[in-house]
Design a protein around this motif. Structure first.
Motif, PDB file in Angstrom:
ATOM      1  N   UNK A  49      -5.966  -0.108  -4.423  1.00 43.58           N
ATOM      2  CA  UNK A  49      -4.735   0.637  -4.730  1.00 43.58           C
ATOM      3  C   UNK A  49      -3.904   0.830  -3.460  1.00 43.58           C
ATOM      4  N   UNK A  50      -4.566   1.141  -2.353  1.00 49.36           N
ATOM      5  CA  UNK A  50      -3.841   1.297  -1.096  1.00 49.36           C
ATOM      6  C   UNK A  50      -3.165   0.010  -0.662  1.00 49.36           C
ATOM      7  N   UNK A  51      -3.867  -1.118  -0.807  1.00 43.05           N
ATOM      8  CA  UNK A  51      -3.257  -2.409  -0.469  1.00 43.05           C
ATOM      9  C   UNK A  51      -2.074  -2.715  -1.375  1.00 43.05           C
ATOM     10  N   UNK A  52      -2.192  -2.330  -2.656  1.00 45.33           N
ATOM     11  CA  UNK A  52      -1.078  -2.543  -3.580  1.00 45.33           C
ATOM     12  C   UNK A  52       0.138  -1.729  -3.155  1.00 45.33           C
ATOM     13  N   UNK A  53      -0.092  -0.488  -2.723  1.00 47.50           N
ATOM     14  CA  UNK A  53       1.021   0.330  -2.216  1.00 47.50           C
ATOM     15  C   UNK A  53       1.629  -0.325  -0.982  1.00 47.50           C
ATOM     16  N   UNK A  54       0.781  -0.826  -0.092  1.00 44.98           N
ATOM     17  CA  UNK A  54       1.276  -1.480   1.124  1.00 44.98           C
ATOM     18  C   UNK A  54       2.136  -2.694   0.788  1.00 44.98           C
ATOM     19  N   UNK A  55       1.773  -3.426  -0.261  1.00 43.05           N
ATOM     20  CA  UNK A  55       2.495  -4.654  -0.606  1.00 43.05           C
ATOM     21  C   UNK A  55       3.748  -4.377  -1.429  1.00 43.05           C
ATOM     22  N   UNK A  56       3.624  -3.533  -2.461  1.00 38.83           N
ATOM     23  CA  UNK A  56       4.726  -3.361  -3.406  1.00 38.83           C
ATOM     24  C   UNK A  56       5.718  -2.278  -2.997  1.00 38.83           C
ATOM     25  N   UNK A  57       5.435  -1.523  -1.944  1.00 35.23           N
ATOM     26  CA  UNK A  57       6.343  -0.463  -1.517  1.00 35.23           C
ATOM     27  C   UNK A  57       7.126  -0.868  -0.276  1.00 35.23           C
ATOM     28  N   UNK A  58       7.492  -2.153  -0.207  1.00 36.85           N
ATOM     29  CA  UNK A  58       8.232  -2.622   0.969  1.00 36.85           C
ATOM     30  C   UNK A  58       9.627  -2.026   1.046  1.00 36.85           C
ATOM     31  N   UNK A  59      10.185  -1.575  -0.098  1.00 39.35           N
ATOM     32  CA  UNK A  59      11.509  -0.946  -0.076  1.00 39.35           C
ATOM     33  C   UNK A  59      11.432   0.544   0.239  1.00 39.35           C
ATOM     34  N   UNK A  60      10.219   1.098   0.256  1.00 38.01           N
ATOM     35  CA  UNK A  60      10.032   2.507   0.602  1.00 38.01           C
ATOM     36  C   UNK A  60      10.006   2.623   2.129  1.00 38.01           C
ATOM     37  N   UNK A  61      10.602   3.669   2.702  1.00 39.72           N
ATOM     38  CA  UNK A  61      10.615   3.814   4.164  1.00 39.72           C
ATOM     39  C   UNK A  61       9.216   3.749   4.762  1.00 39.72           C
ATOM     40  N   UNK A  62       9.114   3.096   5.918  1.00 40.91           N
ATOM     41  CA  UNK A  62       7.817   2.920   6.573  1.00 40.91           C
ATOM     42  C   UNK A  62       7.137   4.256   6.880  1.00 40.91           C
ATOM     43  N   UNK A  63       7.940   5.267   7.201  1.00 40.49           N
ATOM     44  CA  UNK A  63       7.372   6.577   7.513  1.00 40.49           C
ATOM     45  C   UNK A  63       6.659   7.150   6.290  1.00 40.49           C
ATOM     46  N   UNK A  64       7.278   7.005   5.127  1.00 43.15           N
ATOM     47  CA  UNK A  64       6.669   7.518   3.891  1.00 43.15           C
ATOM     48  C   UNK A  64       5.400   6.742   3.563  1.00 43.15           C
ATOM     49  N   UNK A  65       5.465   5.407   3.666  1.00 40.74           N
ATOM     50  CA  UNK A  65       4.296   4.579   3.373  1.00 40.74           C
ATOM     51  C   UNK A  65       3.154   4.920   4.329  1.00 40.74           C
ATOM     52  N   UNK A  66       3.482   5.156   5.600  1.00 38.37           N
ATOM     53  CA  UNK A  66       2.447   5.503   6.574  1.00 38.37           C
ATOM     54  C   UNK A  66       1.739   6.794   6.174  1.00 38.37           C
ATOM     55  N   UNK A  67       2.509   7.779   5.725  1.00 35.92           N
ATOM     56  CA  UNK A  67       1.887   9.042   5.308  1.00 35.92           C
ATOM     57  C   UNK A  67       1.037   8.845   4.049  1.00 35.92           C
ATOM     58  N   UNK A  68       1.562   8.090   3.083  1.00 37.00           N
ATOM     59  CA  UNK A  68       0.815   7.851   1.843  1.00 37.00           C
ATOM     60  C   UNK A  68      -0.501   7.140   2.143  1.00 37.00           C
TER      61      UNK A  68
END
Length: 654
Positions: A106-125
Motif C-alpha cells: 500500500x505504501x509503494x502504491x501511494x508512492x507511485x500513484x500520488x505523484x501529483x500530491x506535494x512531496x512534503x505531504x507524501x513524505x509525511x504519509x
C-alpha cells in the motif's frame, strides 16, 4: 540457508521501515528536500525486502522444509500445491508476514500513484506508514518469527488446519487483509494533515480514492468469508455474529461512515473534525481486530493464535497508535473546526445522520463482542451475547439507515426544502410500497409483516436511486456527463437494496430440516423432493470421505445430483462436513451429510434457501460501485490543480 536469508530480509525490512518512519517526517518538518525525497524509494525498497521474505517462506513450503517450525506446524507432504501456497498465510506467523507485505505494498502504491500530491505531504504519509510498519515488524521478529528453526526437524509436518483447505480460504485472507491494512492509508493522510497543519479539503480529496479501495477489499473479504462459512461449515447460515466476524465488520462500518464523511469534507469543507476521527477509528478498529484474532481471548474457527504474550504486544501497539493520533488531534483541535454552515434540510444533515447511525451500530457490535470478555476478566461470570441481541439491534438501526439512503441521494447540498423533497420522494415511496405489498400477498408462501417492511425498504432504495439518476441527467438528458462518482454511489446503493432483499427473504422463508433417510427413501420439502441413494467411500489427496448421493427434484423433474461428504483428514484425523449445494439466483438447495445411523440409514440436513445468493450479489454490486467511484477522474484533476497550492506551503530547502 533459506530461513537465514528470510531472517536477513526481515531485519532489512525493519531497518528500512525505521528510516522511512524517521527521515522523511523529520525532513518534511525541517524542510530538508534530500530527506523528503527518500520517502518514495524507501517505501519501494521495504516492499522488495518483504516480498523476498514472503517468496522465501513460500519456497520453504513448496520444498517441504520441515526444519522451519512454521512450515512443519502447518503443512504436510500430502498437502495439495494450492494449499501449500495458502498455508503460507494460514496461521499466525505467516499471516503477519502477509500483513506486513500488504502494508508496504500500500505504501509503494501511494508512492507511485500520488505523484501529483506535494512531496512534503507524501513524505509525511509514507513516514507514518513506516512507523506503523516498524510496529508490525518488531512484533513479528520478536514474538512471531515465521523463519524460526525447529531442531531436530521432523520427517513429516502436522498438516494445515482442514478448515483452511478450501479454495475460498485461498482468496479470503489476502482480500480481508487488503481491506484491514488499507485503512492505514486514510489514517496516514489524516495524521500527515494534522502534522502539517493543512486540514483543508485537499487531504480528504487525496485520501478519498484510497479509502474507497480499502473499503472495496474489505467488503469482498467479508463477503468471501460469509460465503465460505455458508458452504464449508455445514450449518447453512451466512452470518453467525462470531466475534472474529464482528472484528472485520467493525472497521467496515466505520469505513463506510468515513467514505460518506470524506465526500462532505471534499465537496463542502464540512465535517473536518469528524472525518479525521473516523480515519483514526477505522484503522484503530483494524488493529483491534488483529488483537482479538491473535491474543487468544476469543474462541473461534477464525482465530489464529492463543498466546496472551502476543496479545499484550498488539494491545500496547494499539494504545500507542490510538493514543498518539488522538493526542495530535487534541493539539490541532482548534484548527480542525469547520466553519461551513448548512440547513437542517440538506444533504449534509442526512449524511451526518447516516454517519451517526453507523457509529451507533459500531458501538453496539463492539459492546456485544467485548462485554463477555470484560465481564470474564473482571470475574463477573461467563456471559454470552448471541445472535438475538445483534439481530434486534441491527433491525432497529437498519430501518432509518436505509430510509436515509434514499432521502440523502435526492437531497441538495447546503439547503433544501420539505416541499421539494416530498415532490421528489412521494413517487418512489408509493412504488416501493405497492410492489412490496403485491409481493408479500401474492408471491410468497405466507404473509409476514417483516418481509413487507424489508422488501419495501429495498425497493425504496432502488426507486429513489433511479429518481436521483433521472434528476442527474437533466438538463442534458444523457448519461455521458454524469461523473463516475455518481455512478459509484448509485451502484453502491443498489447493491445495498439487493442485499436487504436477500436478507429479508432468506431470514423469513428459509426451510431447514434434520431428517433420517435410508437408501431409496425420499423426503418432500414443499415443491422439492430429495431421494437418498446411499453412501460410498471416496479417497482424496489427503483425506478419506463418506460421500452421499442425493437426487433433488422439482415436482417430477430431476434438477440436481448432490454429493455431500463427511471427510476425515489423514494427519489431523479431523472430521469435516462438505455440503452439496444446487445453487440458483432465486434459491439454493443445500444438503449436508450427518451421522451413520446403522442399517444403511444416515442423518441429513436439508435446506431451502430463497434468494440467499442476493446477499453476496449485493456485496459484489456495492464493491463494483466503490471501484467505479475510486477511479473518478475528478480526483486526479483536482489533485493536479491543488498540488501547486499545497506545495507552496511546504517549500523545502536542500
Amino acid at each position: 540457508m533459506i530461513p537465514e536469508l528470510g531472517q536477513i530480509t526481515l531485519a532489512l525490512a525493519l531497518a528500512l521501515a525505521l528510516v522511512q518512519g524517521i527521515l522523511p517526517l523529520w525532513g518534511a518538518q525541517r524542510g530538508v528536500s534530500s530527506w523528503i525525497a527518500l520517502a518514495r524509494p524507501l517505501a519501494r525498497l521495504q516492499t522488495v525486502a518483504l516480498a523476498l521474505a514472503f517468496a522465501l517462506l513460500t519456497y520453504s513450503f513448496l520444498i517441504h522444509d520441515f526444519s522451519v517450525a512454521y512450515v512443519a506446524h502447518n503443512s504436510n507432504t500430502r498437502l495439495p500445491t494450492q494449499y501449500l501456497v495458502s498455508a503460507v498465510w494460514g496461521a499466525h506467523e505467516g499471516s503477519l508476514l502477509l500483513w506486513a507485505l500488504i502494508l508496504s505494498a500500500w505504501g509503494s502504491a501511494v508512492a507511485y500513484f500520488s505523484r501529483s500530491v506535494p512531496d512534503v505531504v507524501v513524505a509525511r504519509v509514507l513516514g507514518v506508514l513506516g512507523l506503523v510498519g516498524v510496529g508490525f515488524l518488531l512484533f513479528m521478529i520478536l514474538t512471531s518469527n515465521p523463519f524460526d528453526r525447529l531442531v531436530p526437524s521432523p520427517m513429516e509436518g502436522r498438516d494445515l488446519n482442514p478448515l483452511l483447505q478450501d479454495p475460498g480460504l485461498v482468496i479470503h485472507p489476502p482480500m480481508l487483509y487488503m481491506g484491514y491494512v488499507g485503512f492505514a492509508i486514510p489514517f496516514a493522510f489524516a495524521v500527515a494533515a494534522m502534522i502539517g497543519g493543512q486540514l483543508d479539503a485537499a487531504w480528504a480529496r487525496w485520501s478519498r480514492p484510497w479509502t474507497h479501495a480499502a473499503w472495496i477489499f474489505l467488503t469482498l473479504g467479508i463477503a468471501l468469508g460469509s460465503w465460505w462459512a455458508y458452504y464449508e461449515l455445514g450449518w447453512g447460515g451466512w452470518w453467525f455474529w462470531d466475534p472474529v466476524e464482528n472484528a472485520s465488520f467493525l472497521p467496515w462500518l466505520v469505513g463506510t461512515a468515513l467514505m460518506h464523511s470524506l465526500a462532505v469534507t471534499e465537496k463542502r469543507g464540512a465535517f473536518k473534525a469528524w472525518t479525521v476521527l473516523l480515519a483514526i477509528f477505522a484503522f484503530s478498529l483494524s488493529l483491534l481486530g488483529t488483537f482479538l484474532v491473535r491474543s487468544g481471548v476469543l474462541t473461534s474457527v477464525h482465530a489464529f493464535a492463543s498466546d496472551p504474550g502476543r496479545g499484550v504486544f498488539i494491545l500496547m501497539f494499539l494504545f500507542a497508535v490510538v493514543g498518539s493520533s488522538l493526542l495530535l488531534y487534541a493539539i490541532r483541535a482548534n484548527e480542525i473546526k469547520s466553519s461551513v454552515r448548512f440547513e437542517m434540510l440538506s444533504r449534509e444533515t442526512f449524511l451526518l445522520l447516516n454517519n451517526a447511525i453507523l457509529l451507533v451500530a459500531t458501538v453496539a457490535v463492539l459492546l456485544g463482542t467485548l462485554y463477555p470478555l470484560i465481564a470474564d476478566a473482571l470475574q463477573l461470570g461467563k456471559i454470552s451475547v448471541g445472535r438475538p441481541y445483534f439481530d434486534t439491534v441491527f433491525m432497529i438501526l437498519t430501518l432509518p439507515l436505509v430510509a436515509l439512503v434514499g432521502i440523502g441521494s435526492i437531497s441538495r447540498w447546503k439547503r433544501d426544502s420539505g416541499e421539494r423533497l416530498w415532490k421528489r420522494l412521494r413517487l418512489p415511496a408509493l412504488v416501493a410500497l405497492v410492489l412490496a405489498t403485491a409481493h408479500s400477498l401474492l408471491l410468497v408462501p405466507f404473509f409476514n409483516p417483516l418481509t413487507l417492511l424489508g422488501m419495501a425498504l429495498g425497493l425504496w432504495v432502488v426507486a429513489s436511486t433511479l429518481t436521483a439518476l433521472r434528476d442527474r441527467m437533466r438538463p442534458h438528458n444523457n448519461l455521458r456527463h454524469i461523473p463516475r462518482g455518481f455512478w459509484g454511489m448509485a451502484l453502491g446503493h443498489l447493491g445495498l437494496a439487493v442485499f436487504v432483499i436477500g436478507v429479508t427473504m432468506v431470514e423469513t422463508y428459509s426451510v431447514e430440516k434434520d431428517i433420517r433417510l435410508a437408501p431409496g427413501e425420499t423426503y418432500a420439502m414443499g415443491e422439492y423432493s430429495f431421494e437418498f441413494k446411499g453412501v460410498d467411500t471416496v479417497t482424496g489427496p489427503n483425506y478419506t470421505a463418506f460421500e452421499g448421493a442425493v437426487v433433488a427434484r422439482h415436482g417430477e423433474r430431476e434438477i440436481a445430483q448432490l454429493t455431500p461428504q463427511k471427510r476425515t483428514y489423514l494427519v489431523q484425523k479431523m472430521p469435516m462436513t462438505e455440503a452439496a449445494i444446487d445453487a440458483g439466483l432465486f434459491r439454493d438447495l443445500y444438503v449436508a451429510l450427518g451421522e451413520d445411523l446403522g442399517d444403511g440409514a444416515w442423518s441429513l440436513r436439508v435446506y431451502h434457501k430463497p434468494f440467499i445468493r442476493w446477499i453476496w450479489l449485493g456485496t459484489l454490486i456495492m464493491a463494483l460501485g466503490g471501484l467505479i467511484a475510486a477511479t473518478d477522474r475528478r480526483y486526479r484533476a483536482l489533485a493536479r490543480r491543488a498540488a501547486p497550492t499545497a506545495g507552496a506551503t511546504g517549500t523545502a530547502r536542500g
